[in-house]
Motif scaffolding. Structure first.
Motif, PDB file in Angstrom:
ATOM      1  N   MET A 206       0.836  -1.201   0.000  1.00 22.89           N
ATOM      2  CA  MET A 206       0.000   0.000   0.000  1.00 22.89           C
ATOM      3  C   MET A 206       0.872   1.253   0.000  1.00 22.89           C
ATOM      4  SD  MET A 206      -2.745   1.425   2.815  1.00 22.89           S
ATOM      5  CE  MET A 206      -4.306   0.948   2.097  1.00 22.89           C
ATOM      6  N   GLU A 207       1.906   1.261   0.831  1.00 20.91           N
ATOM      7  CA  GLU A 207       2.781   2.430   0.904  1.00 20.91           C
ATOM      8  C   GLU A 207       3.438   2.709  -0.437  1.00 20.91           C
ATOM      9  OE1 GLU A 207       6.712   4.048   3.356  1.00 20.91           O
ATOM     10  OE2 GLU A 207       5.492   2.425   4.185  1.00 20.91           O
ATOM     11  N   GLN A 208       3.850   1.654  -1.160  1.00 19.22           N
ATOM     12  CA  GLN A 208       4.450   1.830  -2.477  1.00 19.22           C
ATOM     13  C   GLN A 208       3.453   2.440  -3.452  1.00 19.22           C
ATOM     14  OE1 GLN A 208       5.949  -1.992  -3.688  1.00 19.22           O
ATOM     15  NE2 GLN A 208       7.827  -1.800  -2.489  1.00 19.22           N
ATOM     16  N   ARG A 209       2.210   1.924  -3.427  1.00 15.68           N
ATOM     17  CA  ARG A 209       1.181   2.458  -4.343  1.00 15.68           C
ATOM     18  C   ARG A 209       0.898   3.922  -4.037  1.00 15.68           C
ATOM     19  NH1 ARG A 209      -1.289  -2.592  -3.151  1.00 15.68           N
ATOM     20  NH2 ARG A 209      -2.759  -1.569  -1.727  1.00 15.68           N
ATOM     21  N   VAL A 210       0.794   4.240  -2.754  1.00 19.60           N
ATOM     22  CA  VAL A 210       0.513   5.619  -2.340  1.00 19.60           C
ATOM     23  C   VAL A 210       1.640   6.547  -2.776  1.00 19.60           C
ATOM     24  CG1 VAL A 210       0.328   7.133  -0.322  1.00 19.60           C
ATOM     25  CG2 VAL A 210      -1.003   5.026  -0.415  1.00 19.60           C
ATOM     26  N   ARG A 211       2.882   6.121  -2.553  1.00 17.60           N
ATOM     27  CA  ARG A 211       4.028   6.962  -2.918  1.00 17.60           C
ATOM     28  C   ARG A 211       4.054   7.232  -4.424  1.00 17.60           C
ATOM     29  NH1 ARG A 211       8.167   8.509  -0.029  1.00 17.60           N
ATOM     30  NH2 ARG A 211       7.674   7.011   1.632  1.00 17.60           N
ATOM     31  N   ARG A 212       3.775   6.175  -5.229  1.00 16.56           N
ATOM     32  CA  ARG A 212       3.778   6.348  -6.690  1.00 16.56           C
ATOM     33  C   ARG A 212       2.654   7.272  -7.137  1.00 16.56           C
ATOM     34  NH1 ARG A 212       4.503  -0.072  -7.425  1.00 16.56           N
ATOM     35  NH2 ARG A 212       6.757  -0.209  -7.209  1.00 16.56           N
ATOM     36  N   ALA A 213       1.489   7.135  -6.496  1.00 20.21           N
ATOM     37  CA  ALA A 213       0.354   7.989  -6.870  1.00 20.21           C
ATOM     38  C   ALA A 213       0.657   9.451  -6.556  1.00 20.21           C
ATOM     39  CB  ALA A 213      -0.909   7.535  -6.131  1.00 20.21           C
TER      40      ALA A 213
END
Length: 281
Positions: A206-213
């Motif tokens: 989730m943290e990776q997806r949030v950072r990319r977004a």
């Protein structure tokens, strides 16, 4: 970047897992486990990229790509093969293959190809988000009473304004904000990891997806500022959802003045987004 592996050789699948995970080339969202390819199963995993073997039983790689392309023409397809025949290679490209990776699997080649594909995916997302952003500017949604808006609706409106609604991390950002809002928890009280742990069984993903977004949102705003420094959306959010210094660094990077862009702060973005959502209440 989400990657699905379609390969009948389990040893090759394991090698690809090792390379992709050890080199941080993306998130493997599934594989066919050496079984015949299943287009519907692949689509259910929502990959950005599919690695597909050329020669497979039941359905070969070319036929698989044709069927996949008939349903979704945005997924990047990379063929894995020892094929050297120009005729067969041409057949694969005609079916919709974007790149080839030769067998036996080579770490350097896999890294090079996947990094090139990742750049393509990111560029296409950026262009699509900018298109959506300008369409929103040209044709804004009908005004509604703010008092009747739900908190999540206000969050989505802001994310859409900066072209993030199509990012995979957008629903995750909304979940985090809703949890903090409903429980009256200030952003300053939790680390990013703790925020993700509160609302997800896979907090690291989730943290990776949030950072990319958020990185995509920063890029979108920076592009908007380059086009029109006085743009309403740019002036409203460049110094609230982000540090303006980081937005300026991103703009300089896009212009080619720097070798690196702005740094993303998830906590700064979440805090600013929640303040903006409360402000529109």
């Amino acid at each position: 970047m989400r990657i699905y592996i379609v390969e009948d050789d389990l040893a090759v699948i394991n090698v690809l897992y090792d390379i992709i995970e050890s080199q941080n080339l993306g998130e493997i969202c599934g594989d066919c486990g050496g079984e015949p390819a299943d287009v519907l199963e692949v689509l259910r995993c929502h990959p950005d990229v599919v690695l597909v073997d050329f020669f497979m039983p039941v359905m070969d790689g070319v036929e698989f790509v044709k069927q996949l392309r008939a349903v979704n023409d945005t997924i990047k397809c990379i063929m894995i093969s020892q094929v050297s025949s120009k005729e067969l290679i041409g057949k694969a490209y005609n079916a919709g293959i974007d790149f080839f990776i030769s067998k036996p699997i080579n770490l350097i080649e896999v890294c090079s190809v996947l990094k090139n594909v990742e750049k393509q995916v990111e560029n296409e997302r950026t262009l699509e988000n900018i298109r959506r952003m300008f369409m929103t500017e040209i044709s804004p949604a009908p005004a509604t009473k703010k008092s009747s808006d739900s908190y999540s609706t206000r969050l989505r409106y802001i994310l859409n304004k900066i072209g993030m609604s199509g990012e995979r991390g957008c629903p995750d950002i909304i979940k985090i904000c809703e949890h903090l809002h409903e429980n009256g928890i200030p952003v300053s009280q939790l680390s990013v990891a703790q925020m993700c742990e509160k609302v997800s069984d896979s907090p690291k993903n989730m943290e990776q997806r949030v950072r990319r977004a958020i990185a995509a949102g920063m890029s979108n705003l920076a592009h908007m500022g380059i086009e029109d420094f006085m743009n309403e959306t740019f002036t409203a959010y460049s110094n609230t959802l982000f540090s303006f210094e980081e937005i300026k660094a991103e703009m300089d990077f896009i212009r080619g003045k720097k070798n690196y862009g702005g740094k993303v702060s998830i906590k700064t973005f979440i805090d600013g987004l929640m303040l903006e959502a409360d402000r529109t209440d």
